[in-house]
Scaffold this motif. Structure first.
Motif, PDB file in Angstrom:
ATOM      1  N   ALA A  16       0.951  -1.188  -0.077  1.00 14.25           N
ATOM      2  CA  ALA A  16      -0.006   0.271  -0.037  1.00 14.25           C
ATOM      3  C   ALA A  16       0.973   1.402   0.010  1.00 14.25           C
ATOM      4  O   ALA A  16       1.719   1.361   0.850  1.00 14.25           O
ATOM      5  CB  ALA A  16      -1.050  -0.146   1.160  1.00 14.25           C
ATOM      6  N   TYR A  17       0.682   2.030  -0.934  1.00 15.33           N
ATOM      7  CA  TYR A  17       1.512   3.078  -1.094  1.00 15.33           C
ATOM      8  C   TYR A  17       0.582   4.522  -0.700  1.00 15.33           C
ATOM      9  O   TYR A  17       1.239   5.487  -0.020  1.00 15.33           O
ATOM     10  CB  TYR A  17       2.031   3.347  -2.336  1.00 15.33           C
ATOM     11  CG  TYR A  17       3.189   2.381  -2.760  1.00 15.33           C
ATOM     12  CD1 TYR A  17       4.614   2.440  -2.360  1.00 15.33           C
ATOM     13  CD2 TYR A  17       2.617   0.979  -3.475  1.00 15.33           C
ATOM     14  CE1 TYR A  17       5.302   1.493  -2.610  1.00 15.33           C
ATOM     15  CE2 TYR A  17       3.650   0.088  -3.707  1.00 15.33           C
ATOM     16  CZ  TYR A  17       4.792   0.132  -3.174  1.00 15.33           C
ATOM     17  OH  TYR A  17       5.739  -0.778  -3.408  1.00 15.33           O
ATOM     18  N   SER A  18      -0.583   4.605  -0.991  1.00 18.53           N
ATOM     19  CA  SER A  18      -1.143   5.655  -1.065  1.00 18.53           C
ATOM     20  C   SER A  18      -2.197   5.626   0.343  1.00 18.53           C
ATOM     21  O   SER A  18      -2.617   4.650   0.670  1.00 18.53           O
ATOM     22  CB  SER A  18      -2.310   6.071  -2.298  1.00 18.53           C
ATOM     23  OG  SER A  18      -3.337   6.717  -1.765  1.00 18.53           O
ATOM     24  N   ILE A  19      -2.014   6.917   0.746  1.00 15.03           N
ATOM     25  CA  ILE A  19      -2.971   7.182   2.305  1.00 15.03           C
ATOM     26  C   ILE A  19      -4.599   6.594   1.775  1.00 15.03           C
ATOM     27  O   ILE A  19      -5.105   6.057   2.684  1.00 15.03           O
ATOM     28  CB  ILE A  19      -2.863   8.488   2.531  1.00 15.03           C
ATOM     29  CG1 ILE A  19      -3.507   8.646   4.020  1.00 15.03           C
ATOM     30  CG2 ILE A  19      -3.443   9.625   1.628  1.00 15.03           C
ATOM     31  CD1 ILE A  19      -3.320  10.225   4.675  1.00 15.03           C
ATOM     32  N   PHE A  20      -4.754   6.616   0.576  1.00 11.18           N
ATOM     33  CA  PHE A  20      -6.521   6.194   0.390  1.00 11.18           C
ATOM     34  C   PHE A  20      -6.480   4.745   0.330  1.00 11.18           C
ATOM     35  O   PHE A  20      -7.454   4.480   0.423  1.00 11.18           O
ATOM     36  CB  PHE A  20      -6.565   7.003  -0.999  1.00 11.18           C
ATOM     37  CG  PHE A  20      -6.887   8.243  -1.183  1.00 11.18           C
ATOM     38  CD1 PHE A  20      -8.390   8.609  -0.953  1.00 11.18           C
ATOM     39  CD2 PHE A  20      -6.058   9.333  -1.247  1.00 11.18           C
ATOM     40  CE1 PHE A  20      -8.726  10.040  -1.093  1.00 11.18           C
ATOM     41  CE2 PHE A  20      -6.235  10.438  -1.309  1.00 11.18           C
ATOM     42  CZ  PHE A  20      -7.660  11.039  -1.263  1.00 11.18           C
ATOM     43  N   GLU A  21      -5.454   4.019   0.431  1.00  9.21           N
ATOM     44  CA  GLU A  21      -5.520   2.418   0.802  1.00  9.21           C
ATOM     45  C   GLU A  21      -5.462   1.945   2.271  1.00  9.21           C
ATOM     46  O   GLU A  21      -5.776   0.740   2.501  1.00  9.21           O
ATOM     47  CB  GLU A  21      -4.355   2.084   0.033  1.00  9.21           C
ATOM     48  CG  GLU A  21      -4.080   2.334  -1.428  1.00  9.21           C
ATOM     49  CD  GLU A  21      -2.784   1.713  -1.758  1.00  9.21           C
ATOM     50  OE1 GLU A  21      -2.820   0.359  -2.259  1.00  9.21           O
ATOM     51  OE2 GLU A  21      -1.815   2.352  -2.212  1.00  9.21           O
ATOM     52  N   GLY A  22      -5.657   3.058   2.924  1.00  7.21           N
ATOM     53  CA  GLY A  22      -5.642   2.625   4.503  1.00  7.21           C
ATOM     54  C   GLY A  22      -7.004   3.024   5.072  1.00  7.21           C
ATOM     55  O   GLY A  22      -7.962   3.190   4.375  1.00  7.21           O
ATOM     56  N   GLU A  23      -6.965   2.739   6.377  1.00  7.93           N
ATOM     57  CA  GLU A  23      -8.211   2.941   7.387  1.00  7.93           C
ATOM     58  C   GLU A  23      -7.874   3.640   8.344  1.00  7.93           C
ATOM     59  O   GLU A  23      -6.579   3.664   8.935  1.00  7.93           O
ATOM     60  CB  GLU A  23      -8.889   1.730   7.727  1.00  7.93           C
ATOM     61  CG  GLU A  23      -9.454   0.909   6.549  1.00  7.93           C
ATOM     62  CD  GLU A  23     -10.178  -0.251   7.441  1.00  7.93           C
ATOM     63  OE1 GLU A  23      -9.766  -0.897   8.493  1.00  7.93           O
ATOM     64  OE2 GLU A  23     -10.966  -1.143   6.787  1.00  7.93           O
ATOM     65  N   THR A  24      -8.922   4.450   9.056  1.00 10.04           N
ATOM     66  CA  THR A  24      -8.475   5.113  10.123  1.00 10.04           C
ATOM     67  C   THR A  24      -8.495   4.244  11.484  1.00 10.04           C
ATOM     68  O   THR A  24      -8.774   3.154  11.130  1.00 10.04           O
ATOM     69  CB  THR A  24      -9.556   6.478  10.636  1.00 10.04           C
ATOM     70  OG1 THR A  24     -10.861   5.402  10.749  1.00 10.04           O
ATOM     71  CG2 THR A  24      -9.775   7.255   9.411  1.00 10.04           C
TER      72      THR A  24
END
Length: 193
Positions: free
Chosen positions: A106-114
């Motif tokens: 996962a490179y982008s912050i958009f691929e994560g969860e809070t």
């Protein structure tokens, strides 16, 4: 207009002395903290961290003989000191924490969860974020991917070029050209208002 600052992967493993240390990483940590403390207000400050599983190869992301393009040495394993924010980053200034890369690249912050399990797009929508500034590590990988995804999500995006650090000069310069061509505004911390 609601503004957000994305602080990308300012972690021990991505700063000097870490598993994938980047020159200038510690300076980015200190610079971001000082800049925010000096009164550069955002409606929300969102920080990402790689947070990989330590018991597997994370979808091929970890490899004993990495190519440093698609595979990497083990880094930012959840619960280890390398995965923690760099100590110079003022975590008290962060409103939302995002973890990415659990069991996969996962490179982008958009691929994560809070930390609450919400996706970043849902968080941005809930908060009404329209404008995003991006700082962090590494210019040529996770900063690049996060800023491009923010553009794709319809945000007005700026990268603060004196508050990012990259793996290599040539690839970082290429990343900034790619971002500019995609409509990202390249600014310095002195230009940001």
């Amino acid at each position: 207009m609601t503004s957000a600052l994305f602080i990308i992967d300012v972690q021990n493993d991505f700063t000097e002395g870490g598993a994938l240390g980047v020159d200038g990483g510690a300076a980015v940590a200190a610079g971001v903290t000082e800049w925010l403390a000096d009164g550069h207000p955002y409606d929300v400050v969102i920080a990402s961290r790689d947070w990989h599983d330590g018991h597997n190869d994370n979808g091929g992301h970890f490899h004993p003989e990495p190519d440093f393009v698609d595979s990497w040495p083990e880094h930012c394993v959840s619960g280890t000191p390398g995965a923690e924010y760099h100590p110079a980053l003022g975590t008290h200034l962060i409103d939302v924490h995002v973890r990415k890369g659990q069991g996969k690249p996962a490179y982008s912050i958009f691929e994560g969860e809070t930390d609450d399990g919400e996706s970043l797009p849902d968080t941005l929508e809930r908060l009404g974020v329209t404008d995003v500034d991006v700082v962090g590590i590494a210019t040529d990988y996770c900063v690049l991917a996060s800023a491009l995804d923010a553009v794709e999500a319809g945000k007005h995006v700026r990268v603060v070029t004196d508050l990012v650090a990259g793996v290599a000069d040539e690839s970082s310069e290429a990343a900034l050209r790619t971002l500019s061509a995609a409509g990202v505004e390249l600014i310095t911390s002195k230009d940001a208002q």
